[in-house]
Scaffold this motif. Structure first.
Motif, mmCIF file in Angstrom:
data_model
loop_
_atom_site.group_PDB
_atom_site.id
_atom_site.type_symbol
_atom_site.label_atom_id
_atom_site.label_comp_id
_atom_site.label_asym_id
_atom_site.label_seq_id
_atom_site.Cartn_x
_atom_site.Cartn_y
_atom_site.Cartn_z
ATOM 1 N N LEU A 132 0.845 -1.191 0.000
ATOM 2 C CA LEU A 132 0.000 0.000 0.000
ATOM 3 C C LEU A 132 0.884 1.246 0.000
ATOM 4 C CD1 LEU A 132 -1.674 -2.365 1.467
ATOM 5 C CD2 LEU A 132 -3.080 -0.524 2.350
ATOM 6 N N LYS A 133 0.773 2.046 -1.057
ATOM 7 C CA LYS A 133 1.562 3.268 -1.158
ATOM 8 C C LYS A 133 0.856 4.420 -0.434
ATOM 9 C CE LYS A 133 4.488 0.988 -3.645
ATOM 10 N NZ LYS A 133 4.790 1.312 -5.027
ATOM 11 N N GLU A 151 -5.818 2.826 -0.157
ATOM 12 C CA GLU A 151 -6.774 2.104 0.675
ATOM 13 C C GLU A 151 -6.960 0.693 0.121
ATOM 14 O OE1 GLU A 151 -10.484 4.228 1.015
ATOM 15 O OE2 GLU A 151 -9.469 6.171 0.966
ATOM 16 N N LEU A 152 -6.890 -0.303 1.004
ATOM 17 C CA LEU A 152 -7.134 -1.685 0.612
ATOM 18 C C LEU A 152 -8.062 -2.329 1.624
ATOM 19 C CD1 LEU A 152 -6.644 -4.181 -1.153
ATOM 20 C CD2 LEU A 152 -4.628 -4.678 0.252
ATOM 21 N N ASN A 205 1.549 -10.784 4.549
ATOM 22 C CA ASN A 205 2.469 -9.673 4.779
ATOM 23 C C ASN A 205 1.866 -8.399 4.201
ATOM 24 O OD1 ASN A 205 4.616 -11.354 5.867
ATOM 25 N ND2 ASN A 205 4.981 -12.031 3.766
ATOM 26 N N VAL A 206 1.857 -7.352 4.999
ATOM 27 C CA VAL A 206 1.323 -6.065 4.571
ATOM 28 C C VAL A 206 2.440 -5.033 4.676
ATOM 29 C CG1 VAL A 206 -0.453 -4.317 4.916
ATOM 30 C CG2 VAL A 206 -0.931 -6.714 5.493
ATOM 31 N N TYR A 207 2.746 -4.386 3.555
ATOM 32 C CA TYR A 207 3.783 -3.348 3.522
ATOM 33 C C TYR A 207 3.076 -2.035 3.175
ATOM 34 C CZ TYR A 207 6.617 -7.573 3.033
ATOM 35 O OH TYR A 207 7.185 -8.823 3.220
ATOM 36 N N MET A 208 2.933 -1.157 4.164
ATOM 37 C CA MET A 208 2.121 0.030 3.961
ATOM 38 C C MET A 208 2.799 1.286 4.496
ATOM 39 S SD MET A 208 -0.835 -0.847 6.808
ATOM 40 C CE MET A 208 -1.747 0.678 6.565
ATOM 41 N N GLU A 209 2.297 2.430 4.008
ATOM 42 C CA GLU A 209 2.764 3.720 4.506
ATOM 43 C C GLU A 209 1.845 4.163 5.648
ATOM 44 O OE1 GLU A 209 5.538 5.009 3.272
ATOM 45 O OE2 GLU A 209 5.684 3.420 1.754
ATOM 46 N N MET A 213 0.172 -13.025 10.490
ATOM 47 C CA MET A 213 -0.035 -11.705 9.892
ATOM 48 C C MET A 213 1.094 -10.784 10.337
ATOM 49 S SD MET A 213 -1.978 -9.270 8.322
ATOM 50 C CE MET A 213 -3.718 -9.700 8.324
ATOM 51 N N LYS A 214 1.817 -10.219 9.360
ATOM 52 C CA LYS A 214 2.846 -9.227 9.657
ATOM 53 C C LYS A 214 2.501 -7.931 8.929
ATOM 54 C CE LYS A 214 6.705 -12.457 10.317
ATOM 55 N NZ LYS A 214 8.078 -12.838 9.871
ATOM 56 N N ILE A 215 2.474 -6.829 9.676
ATOM 57 C CA ILE A 215 2.171 -5.529 9.089
ATOM 58 C C ILE A 215 3.369 -4.608 9.276
ATOM 59 C CG2 ILE A 215 0.621 -3.542 9.110
ATOM 60 C CD1 ILE A 215 -1.572 -5.354 10.186
ATOM 61 N N PHE A 216 3.951 -4.193 8.164
ATOM 62 C CA PHE A 216 5.091 -3.281 8.173
ATOM 63 C C PHE A 216 4.590 -1.890 7.811
ATOM 64 C CE2 PHE A 216 6.646 -7.486 7.258
ATOM 65 C CZ PHE A 216 7.865 -7.589 7.921
ATOM 66 N N ILE A 217 4.914 -0.899 8.627
ATOM 67 C CA ILE A 217 4.519 0.478 8.359
ATOM 68 C C ILE A 217 5.771 1.336 8.234
ATOM 69 C CG2 ILE A 217 3.237 2.488 9.206
ATOM 70 C CD1 ILE A 217 1.338 0.607 10.594
#
Length: 270
Positions: free
Chosen positions: A97-98, A102-103, A123-127, A158-162
């Motif tokens: 997610l740039k 929104e997703l 894996n979630v890679y988001m700003e 579940m891994k969320i990277f911000i």
């Protein structure tokens, strides 16, 4: 590596409209044409043409939501995991997610049948400016003798990277041999629901409003917590999927009204 099902999507914002700029699918995974909701949100439905997951299956999904774009992604029906004692079934999902994207990911229930073994990595890679919504439900599959929880294992990470840093790590592990009815596990319930919402404006006040809206829920237990970043997680224990879905719907209604002044997403499939 060859996957049983592979899906790759990219959504971009062009002339104030979110469009599918790239899509590729292979194996048993397909997608529908996007349906545009009133707010301009494209809704895609993921279709599994094989009827269910079997021993040795592997699945991979990669979704990129570009700057300022948005996407809603759902499944056509529940995911059925059949007997898979040797190799099990694996699934990996990567979401990117740039800025200001929104997703929304809403999955139908996961149903593991007798001797099923399933492992999922998300894996979630988001700003920090982006929004991520995610739900899932696990329900025990039917068996010939009528007994519940005859699958071997369901594991979901579940891994969320911000902004490049790991901020959320959630490991959900269900192993029937370890007595799922006991305290701190399912505690007599049969269905488990999980709801994540990461949004720049999530705070304790919003959580209190959700708790108030859910105060009349019956035949279910839930816990909702503020994460260490602007976001929340909700767990629900119940005895049916519709009960969990109603609770999710209440949460989504409050969230969209309070944070974005928008109506509930119309997830129905035709």
């Amino acid at each position: 590596m060859t996957y049983t099902g592979y899906l790759q999507l990219k959504v971009e914002k062009k002339q104030n409209r979110s469009v599918i700029s790239n899509s590729f699918f292979d194996g048993v995974l397909k997608i529908t044409r996007p349906t545009y909701l009133p707010e301009g949100l494209p809704l895609l439905t993921l279709i599994h043409v094989g009827g269910g997951y079997v021993d040795g299956d592997s699945y991979r999904t990669e979704v990129v939501v570009d700057e300022g774009a948005k996407l809603a992604l759902t499944s056509q029906a529940s995911t059925k995991i059949y007997k898979s004692p040797r190799f099990g079934v694996t699934q990996k999902m990567d979401y990117f997610l740039k800025n200001n994207s929104e997703l929304y990911v809403k999955q139908d229930s996961l149903i593991p049948y007798k001797d099923a073994k399933f492992s999922q990595q998300t894996n979630v890679y988001m700003e920090s400016t982006s929004t991520f919504y995610y739900t899932d439900v696990v329900t025990p599959g039917w068996s010939e003798d009528g007994k519940l929880f005859q699958y071997e294992k369901v594991a979901s990470k579940m891994k969320i990277f911000i902004d490049g840093r790991l901020q959320v790590f959630d490991h959900q592990l269900l192993v029937p041999d370890q007595n799922l009815h006991q305290f701190m596990q399912l505690e007599g319930y049969t269905h488990l629901g999980t709801f994540f919402m990461i949004h720049p404006h999530v705070n304790e006040l919003l959580i209190e409003k959700i708790r108030e809206a859910l105060s009349s829920s019956i035949d279910a237990r839930f816990g909702i917590s503020l994460l260490n970043i602007p976001g929340l997680v909700l767990r629900v224990l119940a005895n049916s999927t519709p009960v969990i879905e109603r609770i999710f719907s209440v949460c989504e209604t409050v969230i969209r009204k309070e944070l974005d002044e928008k109506e509930l997403i119309e997830w129905r499939k035709w």
